[in-house]
Design a protein around this motif. Sequence first.
Motif, PDB file in Angstrom:
ATOM      1  N   ALA A   1       1.802   0.162   0.926  1.00  0.00           N
ATOM      2  CA  ALA A   1       2.414   0.173  -0.645  1.00  0.00           C
ATOM      3  C   ALA A   1       3.971  -0.270  -0.963  1.00  0.00           C
ATOM      4  O   ALA A   1       4.371  -0.877  -1.430  1.00  0.00           O
ATOM      5  N   ALA A   2       4.819   0.222   0.524  1.00  0.00           N
ATOM      6  CA  ALA A   2       6.043  -0.033   0.538  1.00  0.00           C
ATOM      7  C   ALA A   2       6.503  -1.536   0.805  1.00  0.00           C
ATOM      8  O   ALA A   2       7.209  -2.179   0.379  1.00  0.00           O
ATOM      9  N   GLU A   3       5.458  -2.112   1.701  1.00  0.00           N
ATOM     10  CA  GLU A   3       5.588  -3.620   1.930  1.00  0.00           C
ATOM     11  C   GLU A   3       5.291  -4.299   0.749  1.00  0.00           C
ATOM     12  O   GLU A   3       5.999  -5.423   0.411  1.00  0.00           O
ATOM     13  N   THR A   4       4.355  -3.944  -0.255  1.00  0.00           N
ATOM     14  CA  THR A   4       4.031  -4.690  -1.439  1.00  0.00           C
ATOM     15  C   THR A   4       5.298  -4.449  -2.507  1.00  0.00           C
ATOM     16  O   THR A   4       5.568  -5.463  -3.005  1.00  0.00           O
TER      17      THR A   4
ATOM     18  N   GLY B   1      10.554   2.551   9.053  1.00  0.00           N
ATOM     19  CA  GLY B   1       9.152   3.298   8.746  1.00  0.00           C
ATOM     20  C   GLY B   1       8.801   3.111   6.888  1.00  0.00           C
ATOM     21  O   GLY B   1       8.857   2.175   6.660  1.00  0.00           O
ATOM     22  N   THR B   2       8.463   4.187   6.531  1.00  0.00           N
ATOM     23  CA  THR B   2       7.907   4.251   5.017  1.00  0.00           C
ATOM     24  C   THR B   2       9.209   4.134   4.247  1.00  0.00           C
ATOM     25  O   THR B   2       9.126   3.927   3.055  1.00  0.00           O
ATOM     26  N   MET B   3      10.327   4.227   4.765  1.00  0.00           N
ATOM     27  CA  MET B   3      11.615   4.454   3.781  1.00  0.00           C
ATOM     28  C   MET B   3      12.160   3.150   3.987  1.00  0.00           C
ATOM     29  O   MET B   3      12.423   2.206   4.797  1.00  0.00           O
ATOM     30  N   PHE B   4      12.964   2.751   2.577  1.00  0.00           N
ATOM     31  CA  PHE B   4      13.631   1.394   2.334  1.00  0.00           C
ATOM     32  C   PHE B   4      14.703   1.512   1.322  1.00  0.00           C
ATOM     33  O   PHE B   4      14.830   2.587   0.599  1.00  0.00           O
TER      34      PHE B   4
ATOM     35  N   TYR C   1      23.471   4.189  -3.432  1.00  0.00           N
ATOM     36  CA  TYR C   1      23.535   4.441  -1.883  1.00  0.00           C
ATOM     37  C   TYR C   1      22.419   5.494  -1.329  1.00  0.00           C
ATOM     38  O   TYR C   1      22.582   6.426  -0.866  1.00  0.00           O
ATOM     39  N   GLU C   2      21.058   5.322  -1.900  1.00  0.00           N
ATOM     40  CA  GLU C   2      19.908   6.388  -1.560  1.00  0.00           C
ATOM     41  C   GLU C   2      18.922   5.439  -1.016  1.00  0.00           C
ATOM     42  O   GLU C   2      18.730   4.238  -1.412  1.00  0.00           O
ATOM     43  N   ALA C   3      17.888   6.187  -0.268  1.00  0.00           N
ATOM     44  CA  ALA C   3      16.849   5.607   0.053  1.00  0.00           C
ATOM     45  C   ALA C   3      15.628   5.704  -1.110  1.00  0.00           C
ATOM     46  O   ALA C   3      15.850   6.753  -2.011  1.00  0.00           O
ATOM     47  N   TRP C   4      14.688   4.813  -1.071  1.00  0.00           N
ATOM     48  CA  TRP C   4      13.565   4.706  -2.067  1.00  0.00           C
ATOM     49  C   TRP C   4      12.264   5.479  -1.442  1.00  0.00           C
ATOM     50  O   TRP C   4      12.175   4.899  -0.072  1.00  0.00           O
ATOM     51  N   PHE C   5      11.675   6.032  -2.109  1.00  0.00           N
ATOM     52  CA  PHE C   5      10.363   6.607  -1.210  1.00  0.00           C
ATOM     53  C   PHE C   5       9.267   6.426  -2.184  1.00  0.00           C
ATOM     54  O   PHE C   5       9.204   6.364  -3.090  1.00  0.00           O
ATOM     55  N   LEU C   6       8.084   6.250  -1.438  1.00  0.00           N
ATOM     56  CA  LEU C   6       6.791   6.383  -2.051  1.00  0.00           C
ATOM     57  C   LEU C   6       5.792   7.297  -1.431  1.00  0.00           C
ATOM     58  O   LEU C   6       6.176   8.013  -0.408  1.00  0.00           O
ATOM     59  N   SER C   7       4.790   7.461  -1.936  1.00  0.00           N
ATOM     60  CA  SER C   7       3.854   8.460  -1.526  1.00  0.00           C
ATOM     61  C   SER C   7       2.428   7.858  -1.333  1.00  0.00           C
ATOM     62  O   SER C   7       2.081   6.809  -1.708  1.00  0.00           O
TER      63      SER C   7
ATOM     64  N   ALA D   1       0.213   2.632 -10.133  1.00  0.00           N
ATOM     65  CA  ALA D   1       1.673   2.836 -10.134  1.00  0.00           C
ATOM     66  C   ALA D   1       2.572   1.599  -9.517  1.00  0.00           C
ATOM     67  O   ALA D   1       3.533   1.164  -9.875  1.00  0.00           O
ATOM     68  N   ILE D   2       1.720   0.777  -8.632  1.00  0.00           N
ATOM     69  CA  ILE D   2       2.429  -0.369  -7.801  1.00  0.00           C
ATOM     70  C   ILE D   2       2.652  -1.476  -9.004  1.00  0.00           C
ATOM     71  O   ILE D   2       3.451  -2.100  -9.155  1.00  0.00           O
ATOM     72  N   SER D   3       1.726  -1.683  -9.773  1.00  0.00           N
ATOM     73  CA  SER D   3       1.472  -2.656 -10.968  1.00  0.00           C
ATOM     74  C   SER D   3       2.568  -2.294 -11.712  1.00  0.00           C
ATOM     75  O   SER D   3       3.425  -3.200 -12.092  1.00  0.00           O
ATOM     76  N   ARG D   4       2.913  -0.997 -12.239  1.00  0.00           N
ATOM     77  CA  ARG D   4       3.966  -0.926 -13.070  1.00  0.00           C
ATOM     78  C   ARG D   4       5.341  -1.517 -12.569  1.00  0.00           C
ATOM     79  O   ARG D   4       6.257  -1.982 -13.126  1.00  0.00           O
ATOM     80  N   ILE D   5       5.644  -1.039 -11.224  1.00  0.00           N
ATOM     81  CA  ILE D   5       6.937  -1.439 -10.703  1.00  0.00           C
ATOM     82  C   ILE D   5       7.181  -3.055 -10.472  1.00  0.00           C
ATOM     83  O   ILE D   5       7.899  -3.433 -10.967  1.00  0.00           O
ATOM     84  N   ILE D   6       5.914  -3.455 -10.218  1.00  0.00           N
ATOM     85  CA  ILE D   6       5.981  -4.902 -10.134  1.00  0.00           C
ATOM     86  C   ILE D   6       6.262  -5.644 -11.253  1.00  0.00           C
ATOM     87  O   ILE D   6       6.858  -6.748 -11.425  1.00  0.00           O
ATOM     88  N   GLU D   7       5.629  -5.204 -12.513  1.00  0.00           N
ATOM     89  CA  GLU D   7       5.738  -5.874 -13.824  1.00  0.00           C
ATOM     90  C   GLU D   7       7.229  -5.454 -14.094  1.00  0.00           C
ATOM     91  O   GLU D   7       7.619  -6.342 -15.026  1.00  0.00           O
TER      92      GLU D   7
END
Length: 446
Positions: A343-346, A368-371, A413-419, A426-432
């Motif tokens: 999901a993070a890579e997407t 890892g999963t954080m970016f 200045y913060e990390a972004w997190f997914l679950s 959820a990913i579609s809304r972010i991409i759109e």
Amino acid sequence: MKNEPVPHDISPLSAAASEALFARAKAVTPGGVNSPVRAFNAVGGTPRFIREAKGAWLTDVDGNEYVDLICSWGPMLLGHAHPEVQAAVLAAVARGTSYGTPTTPEVELAEAIVERAPVEKVRFVSSGTEATMSAIRLARGFTGRDVILKFAGNYHGHVDSLLASAGSGLVTHAIPGTPGVPESSTELTVVLPYNDRAAVTAAFEEYAGRVACLITEASPGNMGVVPPEPGFNEFLATTCQANGALFISDEVMTGFRASKQGQWGIDGKNEGWTPDLVTFGKVMGGGFPAAAFGGRADVMGSLSPDGPVYQAGTLSGNPVATTAGLTTLRLATDEVYDHITRAAETVKGAIEESFTTVGLPHVIQSTGTMFSVFFTDKPVRNFDEAKTTDEVAYKAFFHAMLDQGVYLPPSAYEAWFLSSAHDERAISRIIEALPYAAEAAVKVKA
């Protein structure tokens, strides 16, 4: 899912109920919040008061729904209100919320942490700040030394001795980073530029025989994600060992979040080094206020009641919190981490496409999963370089995403997190949302 353009007539979401609650909160709470970044001071506007959360989604008191990209600043690895975690917590609450005695869940959670992490014994506390504070006290008691080394831009909670800023020198005497912290509290703290081996070597030479410990975020996430350069953590571990100091790896954020074994599972496990002490929090509490510090058995043996270094806490090892943490770790399987990684890579790919399309300078950095995303055109290795990010552009980007139902960290200045709950919807809304938000950020730069 492609990065399709969206209309540019998006209006701000209603925040009337949040505004009313914020006004009430400011009358009884400093700044209207109980942790400063929540106040939206860095991005402006009204902080959203959240009514409920489920899976990857937040719903505020105005009824607006957002995809959540902070996940309670990391803990919600499985998403919000996971049914199995909820069931375990409800059963624990039914048995009582606090006893002031040892309990079974704290033993089982300690065993789970020892199984996953490079520690032999663990002591529970109630916050990450307590964990780092206690680890430093233990390091000083174990070594009989007094000087602490830390890095600029690494955050270890609001411990007096660690709330220090650095100058531009190679080795800098710390000065208090906030009113209320006397210079006497930081005079034994030395602040170094991150990812700088020469500075570390120089500090150990200048304070030969006096350094109790060096503490570092295993991979910093509080100046944005700034990963350690290859071999840097190993260098810190071996340098501390050679100089009789303890190496404290702060995994409050990365522990069981960056990977199944935290940042150590990424850059320590295969390199053959281990920290002397590790601090944990966030994921291990499953969304409850719980944290821990652990390490070598001989070092932890200096802790009361086995040894002379005192530490205690009324709610440490709370049965409800440890039940939530234990259930979360048991459910945090390889499949969970694989899902979050994909999901993070997407999302990172969609950010890259949107920002490149409009010519917005950016660097995406991850561990890892954080970016996180820096609004600059050069890689970020340390705090000074992190501060080159364009905060004005981020502010515009943040609000454009918020108005399209995507909740980002209200700070550049913060990390972004997914679950593991971030599904295709959820990913579609972010991409759109990304193309419009990228254009909004470019417009403020024009």
